[in-house]
Design a protein around this motif. Structure first.
Motif, PDB file in Angstrom:
ATOM      1  N   TYR A  49       0.814  -1.223   0.000  1.00  0.00           N
ATOM      2  CA  TYR A  49       0.000   0.000   0.000  1.00  0.00           C
ATOM      3  C   TYR A  49       0.848   1.274   0.000  1.00  0.00           C
ATOM      4  N   ASN A  50       2.167   1.103   0.058  1.00  0.00           N
ATOM      5  CA  ASN A  50       3.080   2.245   0.080  1.00  0.00           C
ATOM      6  C   ASN A  50       2.766   3.179   1.245  1.00  0.00           C
ATOM      7  N   VAL A  51       2.473   2.566   2.395  1.00  0.00           N
ATOM      8  CA  VAL A  51       2.195   3.329   3.618  1.00  0.00           C
ATOM      9  C   VAL A  51       3.278   2.991   4.639  1.00  0.00           C
ATOM     10  N   ASP A  52       4.085   3.985   4.972  1.00  0.00           N
ATOM     11  CA  ASP A  52       5.160   3.813   5.941  1.00  0.00           C
ATOM     12  C   ASP A  52       4.865   4.728   7.128  1.00  0.00           C
ATOM     13  N   HIS A  53       4.522   4.116   8.264  1.00  0.00           N
ATOM     14  CA  HIS A  53       4.145   4.903   9.439  1.00  0.00           C
ATOM     15  C   HIS A  53       5.253   5.861   9.870  1.00  0.00           C
ATOM     16  N   GLU A  54       6.492   5.428   9.706  1.00  0.00           N
ATOM     17  CA  GLU A  54       7.598   6.285  10.149  1.00  0.00           C
ATOM     18  C   GLU A  54       7.770   7.489   9.230  1.00  0.00           C
ATOM     19  N   LYS A  55       7.502   7.315   7.932  1.00  0.00           N
ATOM     20  CA  LYS A  55       7.547   8.464   7.023  1.00  0.00           C
ATOM     21  C   LYS A  55       6.374   9.399   7.285  1.00  0.00           C
ATOM     22  N   ILE A  56       5.220   8.808   7.577  1.00  0.00           N
ATOM     23  CA  ILE A  56       4.043   9.631   7.889  1.00  0.00           C
ATOM     24  C   ILE A  56       4.293  10.427   9.157  1.00  0.00           C
ATOM     25  N   ARG A  57       4.978   9.822  10.123  1.00  0.00           N
ATOM     26  CA  ARG A  57       5.305  10.504  11.375  1.00  0.00           C
ATOM     27  C   ARG A  57       6.032  11.837  11.112  1.00  0.00           C
ATOM     28  N   GLU A  58       6.850  11.867  10.072  1.00  0.00           N
ATOM     29  CA  GLU A  58       7.618  13.080   9.776  1.00  0.00           C
ATOM     30  C   GLU A  58       6.718  14.250   9.382  1.00  0.00           C
ATOM     31  N   GLU A 107      17.076  17.283  21.144  1.00  0.00           N
ATOM     32  CA  GLU A 107      17.722  18.506  20.660  1.00  0.00           C
ATOM     33  C   GLU A 107      17.772  18.530  19.141  1.00  0.00           C
ATOM     34  N   GLU A 108      17.831  17.338  18.531  1.00  0.00           N
ATOM     35  CA  GLU A 108      17.935  17.262  17.072  1.00  0.00           C
ATOM     36  C   GLU A 108      16.575  17.200  16.385  1.00  0.00           C
ATOM     37  N   LEU A 109      15.592  16.569  17.049  1.00  0.00           N
ATOM     38  CA  LEU A 109      14.309  16.327  16.398  1.00  0.00           C
ATOM     39  C   LEU A 109      13.150  16.770  17.286  1.00  0.00           C
ATOM     40  N   PRO A 110      12.085  17.294  16.683  1.00  0.00           N
ATOM     41  CA  PRO A 110      10.893  17.626  17.467  1.00  0.00           C
ATOM     42  C   PRO A 110      10.115  16.364  17.807  1.00  0.00           C
ATOM     43  N   SER A 111       9.190  16.469  18.738  1.00  0.00           N
ATOM     44  CA  SER A 111       8.275  15.358  19.000  1.00  0.00           C
ATOM     45  C   SER A 111       7.430  15.132  17.762  1.00  0.00           C
ATOM     46  N   MET A 112       7.390  13.886  17.301  1.00  0.00           N
ATOM     47  CA  MET A 112       6.571  13.526  16.136  1.00  0.00           C
ATOM     48  C   MET A 112       5.744  12.302  16.494  1.00  0.00           C
ATOM     49  N   ILE A 113       4.537  12.217  15.960  1.00  0.00           N
ATOM     50  CA  ILE A 113       3.644  11.113  16.312  1.00  0.00           C
ATOM     51  C   ILE A 113       3.163  10.394  15.062  1.00  0.00           C
ATOM     52  N   THR A 114       2.772   9.158  15.236  1.00  0.00           N
ATOM     53  CA  THR A 114       2.204   8.401  14.124  1.00  0.00           C
ATOM     54  C   THR A 114       0.751   8.809  13.908  1.00  0.00           C
TER      55      THR A 114
END
Length: 689
Positions: free
Chosen positions: A362-371, A467-474
């Motif tokens: 399905y070309n759905v990557d939860h980790e890419k969507i998290r971004e 410090e490098e990345l903001p909080s991101m959620i799925t």
């Protein structure tokens, strides 16, 4: 030295004269952080264990004096009996909610200890009050009077619900049995707090080398990388998805699940057995065959037979799809790891292979969507939608006094009028409650000097930024955020006269927040805030369409998993047999065999030892599915009128959210729908039609 002051409880109704009940109690010191004027926020930053103790003791003393005054009334009326009782309930519930909340969230061990100590003290007092025969006699005297018959429906429900609550709290038991009732309630309160503490303080950490961590998102690995180069991942709700969906090693997934499902098990297995036994004894003492039968009386379902039929019907509806889902997962496993399809599917592999299907087919990557879902943007989008839809305004409180620096505070306004206040405590930290909750702190109530607005807190455990990345959620975590914030809006919407009418039926309450999960499945709404944390690129429409197409991947298996939990909960509290000791591990195996879909149970684990619902919310889990049926049906009105249609949103707020228990649930739902409710939309939402 405490001063002695007269406390005046003013009880008024529209077009009714005011009446005063006076009692003499100690004054709460002026510098106590809980001593505030109407609608001033508590000074949480200054709360200590001692201030909790003083606050609770003050409320107990004041409430006891008012209860005593009610019992002295020669002619019980609504104004001199039920209204001061509602005032007492309001203040005691506020004190209890805040003490318990600080037990869950405070960074100070003494404050946490005093929070649970005084919450339990209030539980004990509530048990005493709700089984007070002299107080109950006053209630019954009024209910038999001509004045009661003249009340409108809402006020009759108010009176009736209080009386029914007392009946379910042992008030009609003889003195010896009442003593036993109080002892059981005290024991249950003790055991539930021990269970929660054991679960939340369990130090379950999975240590992985680079090979074991293969497949985990780089940003996730960076968060938990230690100085020696290994990865030390705490087993808790916020890490479960990233590990179970992405770890390439089946052994890593199994080890993580073993840790996660054994948090607090060394003590909680025995505690749960005691809880089930004591709740069974409580149900029998109250004249019921099982605890579930007793527990369900005030709920929509009313009895175990209705719940079992509801569960069994959904088991039958979803089983074929679940079996198909397993075949699809086994096929994917064969494709990725060359494991024969005749081999059983391991429970710890389900999320991983589902994720592989989503990514490859399905070309759905939860980790890419998290971004595309940084927490800050998600909150902005959530706030914008809820404000527009419900015609409310949120204003952040600058320099708010809170219990931790991460906590944010907001006030809610309706056309410029203060409507409520909520707090957001979204990220994990040591000793904090590890799940996701909307925690009511004050229900809302008409006071003699104005309206006391509701107050709530959203407790979350989303991955915190670095410090490098903001909080991101799925996207799944975004659904949780929308869901829990729906509970906050439910509380903010209440504007009823009595605090005791602020809560709806326990098996309907989830519906009012579940409905809001639907909005994140609309591209126009999601794309308004789903933007890449680095580039600002909007979530691509093609990726969203792929998510929609994949929405019901493993939906039957997911439904069976939820139903499995419902069955477990109901077995504990409706099938308990004191002559046959309960093996709570074997129960999982028995249910798996009964369902006949797969072996979910992992040998050596004890998920019942770290499952908050069967601890603090027994006979509740079916309510999620029961509520979902209502939620999906009510959502059809928004589908018809428009997901941003403010007129529909305000109607929903005023009719459904603001109702509490002022009108029957089915009555207001039918008015909102314009027809009797049905389960067609729910079945469709699972892809089972």
């Amino acid at each position: 030295m405490k001063k002695i002051i007269p406390v005046i409880v003013l009880m008024s109704l529209m077009n009714c004269s005011e009446k005063e009940t006076k009692a003499t109690v100690s004054e709460l010191s002026a510098d106590n952080p809980f001593n505030v004027k109407l609608n001033e926020p508590f000074d949480y930053a200054k709360v200590t264990g001692a201030s909790i103790a003083d606050y609770v003791n003050f409320e107990i003393e004041r409430s006891t004096a008012i209860i005593d005054a009610i019992k002295q009334e020669s002619t019980p009326t609504l104004e001199n009996t039920f209204l001061p009782f509602d005032a007492v309930s309001n203040k005691l519930n506020q004190a209890n909610s805040n003490a318990f909340m600080l037990y869950w969230t405070s960074t100070d061990s003494v404050t946490r200890a005093k929070g649970i100590e005084y919450s339990k003290k209030l539980d004990s007092l509530n048990t005493v009050i709700s089984s007070d025969k002299d107080l109950f006699k006053q209630f019954e005297t009024f209910a038999a009077s001509e004045d009661y018959s003249k009340l409108n429906d809402r006020r009759k429900r108010f009176v009736d619900d209080i009386i029914d609550g007392f009946k379910l709290s042992g008030v009609n038991l003889d003195n010896e049995k009442l003593k036993e009732y109080k002892a059981l309630m005290a024991d249950i309160s003790d055991l539930t707090s021990q269970y929660s503490t054991n679960m939340n303080t369990a130090d379950a950490v999975l240590t992985l080398d680079e090979k074991g961590a293969k497949g985990l998102p780089e940003s996730f690995k960076e968060t938990y990388k230690s100085d020696d180069g290994s990865y030390k991942i705490p087993a808790m709700p916020s890490t479960r998805g990233p590990v179970m969906q992405n770890a390439t090693s089946s052994e890593t997934r199994k080890q993580y699940q073993m840790l996660y499902s054994n948090r607090g098990a060394d003590k909680n297995i025995d505690i749960l057995k005691q809880l089930v036994e004591k709740r069974y004894q409580l149900g029998k003492l109250m004249g019921y065959d099982t605890y579930a039968e007793y527990n369900l009386v005030p709920k929509m379902a009313k009895n175990p037979e209705t719940v079992w039929k509801f569960i069994n019907d959904l088991v039958a509806e979803s089983k074929d799809k679940a079996i198909q889902d397993i075949a699809v997962l086994k096929s994917a496993r064969k494709s990725f790891d060359n494991i024969a399809e005749d081999q059983p599917l391991n429970a710890w592999d389900i999320s991983y292979y589902k994720n592989q299907i989503l990514k490859t087919q399905y070309n759905v990557d939860h980790e890419k969507i998290r971004e595309y879902l940084p927490m800050e943007s998600c909150l902005e989008g959530l706030f914008a939608l809820y404000q527009e839809l419900l015609d409310l305004e949120f204003r952040e409180i600058e320099n708010a006094s809170v219990w931790h620096e991460d906590v944010q505070a907001y006030e809610v306004f309706d056309n410029g009028t203060l409507k409520g206040r909520f707090y957001l405590d979204l990220f994990p930290r040591p000793n904090k409650e590890s799940w996701f909750y909307a925690v009511p702190l004050s229900p809302g109530k008409q006071m003699e000097n104005g309206y006391e607005v509701p107050v709530s807190m959203l407790l979350g455990n989303f991955t915190k930024g670095t410090e490098e990345l903001p909080s991101m959620i799925t996207h799944g975590e975004l659904s949780t955020l929308f869901h829990e914030f729906g509970h906050i809006m439910d509380k903010m919407a209440y504007e009823g006269e009595y605090s005791l009418q602020s809560d709806t039926k326990r098996d309907f309450v989830e519906a009012m927040s579940q409905i809001f999960e639907n909005w994140i499945w609309d591209y126009d709404i999601l794309s308004s805030f789903a933007k890449h944390y680095e580039t600002g690129e909007v979530l691509p429409k093609e990726l969203f369409d792929n998510m929609v197409n994949a929405k019901n991947v493993s939906s039957g298996l997911s439904a069976q998993g939820s139903l499995r939990s419902c069955i477990y909960d109901m077995n504990l509290y409706d099938k308990y047999n004191p002559s046959k000791p309960l093996d709570t591990d074997q129960l999982w195996r028995d249910i798996d065999q009964q369902l006949g879909v797969m072996d979910w149970y992992i040998e050596g684990t004890h998920p019942q030892a770290c499952w908050i619902h069967i601890n603090t919310h027994p006979v509740y889990y079916y309510g999620y599915l029961w509520s979902e049926v209502y939620a999906q049906d009510m959502f059809t009105v928004f589908e018809k009128n428009g997901l941003r249609d403010q007129a529909t949103g305000v109607k929903y707020r005023k009719l459904i959210l603001a109702n509490g228990s002022q009108r029957p649930v089915d009555e207001v739902v039918e008015e909102f729908l314009g027809r009797p409710m049905n389960n067609k939309a729910y079945i469709k939402s699972l892809g089972l039609e």
